[in-house]
Design an enzyme around this catalytic site. Structure first.
Site, PDB file in Angstrom:
ATOM      1  N   VAL A   8       0.863  -1.181   0.000  1.00  0.00           N
ATOM      2  CA  VAL A   8       0.000   0.000   0.000  1.00  0.00           C
ATOM      3  C   VAL A   8       0.898   1.228   0.000  1.00  0.00           C
ATOM      4  O   VAL A   8       1.804   1.342   0.837  1.00  0.00           O
ATOM      5  CB  VAL A   8      -0.894   0.038   1.259  1.00  0.00           C
ATOM      6  CG1 VAL A   8      -1.719   1.323   1.297  1.00  0.00           C
ATOM      7  CG2 VAL A   8      -1.816  -1.169   1.301  1.00  0.00           C
ATOM      8  N   PHE A   9       0.637   2.138  -0.945  1.00  0.00           N
ATOM      9  CA  PHE A   9       1.410   3.383  -1.017  1.00  0.00           C
ATOM     10  C   PHE A   9       0.655   4.489  -0.281  1.00  0.00           C
ATOM     11  O   PHE A   9      -0.500   4.780  -0.596  1.00  0.00           O
ATOM     12  CB  PHE A   9       1.638   3.783  -2.477  1.00  0.00           C
ATOM     13  CG  PHE A   9       2.297   5.119  -2.630  1.00  0.00           C
ATOM     14  CD1 PHE A   9       3.646   5.279  -2.340  1.00  0.00           C
ATOM     15  CD2 PHE A   9       1.574   6.236  -3.051  1.00  0.00           C
ATOM     16  CE1 PHE A   9       4.267   6.517  -2.457  1.00  0.00           C
ATOM     17  CE2 PHE A   9       2.180   7.480  -3.172  1.00  0.00           C
ATOM     18  CZ  PHE A   9       3.529   7.614  -2.880  1.00  0.00           C
ATOM     19  N   GLY A  10       1.292   5.113   0.692  1.00  0.00           N
ATOM     20  CA  GLY A  10       0.693   6.226   1.437  1.00  0.00           C
ATOM     21  C   GLY A  10       1.404   7.526   1.095  1.00  0.00           C
ATOM     22  O   GLY A  10       2.635   7.562   1.002  1.00  0.00           O
ATOM     23  N   GLY A  12      -0.193  10.728   2.336  1.00  0.00           N
ATOM     24  CA  GLY A  12      -0.731  11.763   3.237  1.00  0.00           C
ATOM     25  C   GLY A  12      -0.506  11.324   4.666  1.00  0.00           C
ATOM     26  O   GLY A  12       0.621  10.994   5.069  1.00  0.00           O
ATOM     27  N   SER A  13      -1.605  11.243   5.418  1.00  0.00           N
ATOM     28  CA  SER A  13      -1.450  10.848   6.825  1.00  0.00           C
ATOM     29  C   SER A  13      -0.893   9.432   6.955  1.00  0.00           C
ATOM     30  O   SER A  13      -0.302   9.092   7.981  1.00  0.00           O
ATOM     31  CB  SER A  13      -2.781  10.956   7.561  1.00  0.00           C
ATOM     32  OG  SER A  13      -3.702  10.002   7.073  1.00  0.00           O
ATOM     33  N   GLU A  84     -10.048   5.523   5.625  1.00  0.00           N
ATOM     34  CA  GLU A  84     -10.000   6.341   4.407  1.00  0.00           C
ATOM     35  C   GLU A  84     -11.366   6.432   3.719  1.00  0.00           C
ATOM     36  O   GLU A  84     -11.434   6.711   2.524  1.00  0.00           O
ATOM     37  CB  GLU A  84      -8.953   5.751   3.441  1.00  0.00           C
ATOM     38  CG  GLU A  84      -7.555   5.615   4.024  1.00  0.00           C
ATOM     39  CD  GLU A  84      -6.929   6.955   4.391  1.00  0.00           C
ATOM     40  OE1 GLU A  84      -7.173   7.946   3.699  1.00  0.00           O
ATOM     41  OE2 GLU A  84      -6.211   7.009   5.422  1.00  0.00           O
TER      42      GLU A  84
HETATM   43  C1  SIN Z   1      -2.752   8.652   2.271  1.00  0.00           C
HETATM   44  O1  SIN Z   1      -2.228   9.046   3.291  1.00  0.00           O
HETATM   45  O2  SIN Z   1      -2.138   7.919   1.471  1.00  0.00           O
HETATM   46  C2  SIN Z   1      -4.177   8.990   1.938  1.00  0.00           C
HETATM   47  C3  SIN Z   1      -4.632  10.334   2.369  1.00  0.00           C
HETATM   48  C4  SIN Z   1      -4.634  10.559   3.850  1.00  0.00           C
HETATM   49  O3  SIN Z   1      -5.149   9.714   4.606  1.00  0.00           O
HETATM   50  O4  SIN Z   1      -4.144  11.597   4.296  1.00  0.00           O
END
Ligand code: SIN
Length: 177
Positions: A8-10, A12-13, A84
């Site tokens: 899984v690529f994140g 943001g948070s 999400e």
């Molecule tokens: C993420 O972090 O990849 C998705 C957006 C978020 O939850 O801030």
């Protein structure tokens, strides 16, 4: 045997708030996408009446979005899909792992322009003012933005959009003192 884990690529948070189990973690990037504070947040950093602004991916040929990839067991998706849920959907992605220099298939959470919480572009100054005001069940929107900028710096990566918003937020903060 069926595969029980997925990357899984994140961006943001998910880079800095790692409250889920993972098997491997590595700095990573995806190409063809830019990170923007264009997604509304009704459930974490704002409310339905006064949404916050959080990041999503915007298609942009040649652009590289830096973040972190996690290899997770499939049952972790129950938690991540819930976290999400405000407009984000799983999207297939080709993820470049920075240290091991591998390209892996995986997913990322993408909030497209058609989701109900999408806010779209705004000039940097009013966008930063919006972030400075918003607050939701997960805390202040400004903390989301500042933590994201700090996490990217920690990874030794740059993002002109995120850093521009961070600079405006810090400027507003010091003016308010
Ligand atoms: C993420 O972090 O990849 C998705 C957006 C978020 O939850 O801030």
């Amino acid at each position: 045997m069926a595969e029980t884990s997925t990357w899984v690529f994140g961006y943001g948070s998910l880079i800095y708030k790692v409250d889920f189990p993972f098997i491997e973690r590595e700095p990573a990037s995806i190409t063809g996408w830019a990170r923007r504070f264009w997604q509304g947040s009704h459930d974490h950093r704002g409310t339905p009446e006064a949404p916050g602004r959080v990041v999503t991916l915007i298609p942009k040929p040649g652009s590289v979005c830096q973040g972190v990839a996690y290899r997770i067991e499939h049952d972790v998706f129950d938690y991540l899909d819930h976290r999400e849920k405000n407009g984000y959907q799983r999207m297939q992605a080709s993820i470049a792992l920075r240290d091991s220099q591998r390209e892996v298939r995986g997913i990322t959470y993408y909030a497209d322009a058609d989701n109900v919480a999408f806010l779209g572009p705004q000039a940097h100054e009013p966008l930063a003012q919006h972030i400075a005001r918003a607050v939701g069940p997960s805390g202040r929107n400004i903390d989301y933005a500042l933590q994201l900028a700090a996490a990217l710096r920690e990874l030794d990566e740059e993002d002109a959009h995120v850093f521009a918003i961070e600079a405006l937020l810090l400027e507003q903060q010091s003016r308010a003192k």
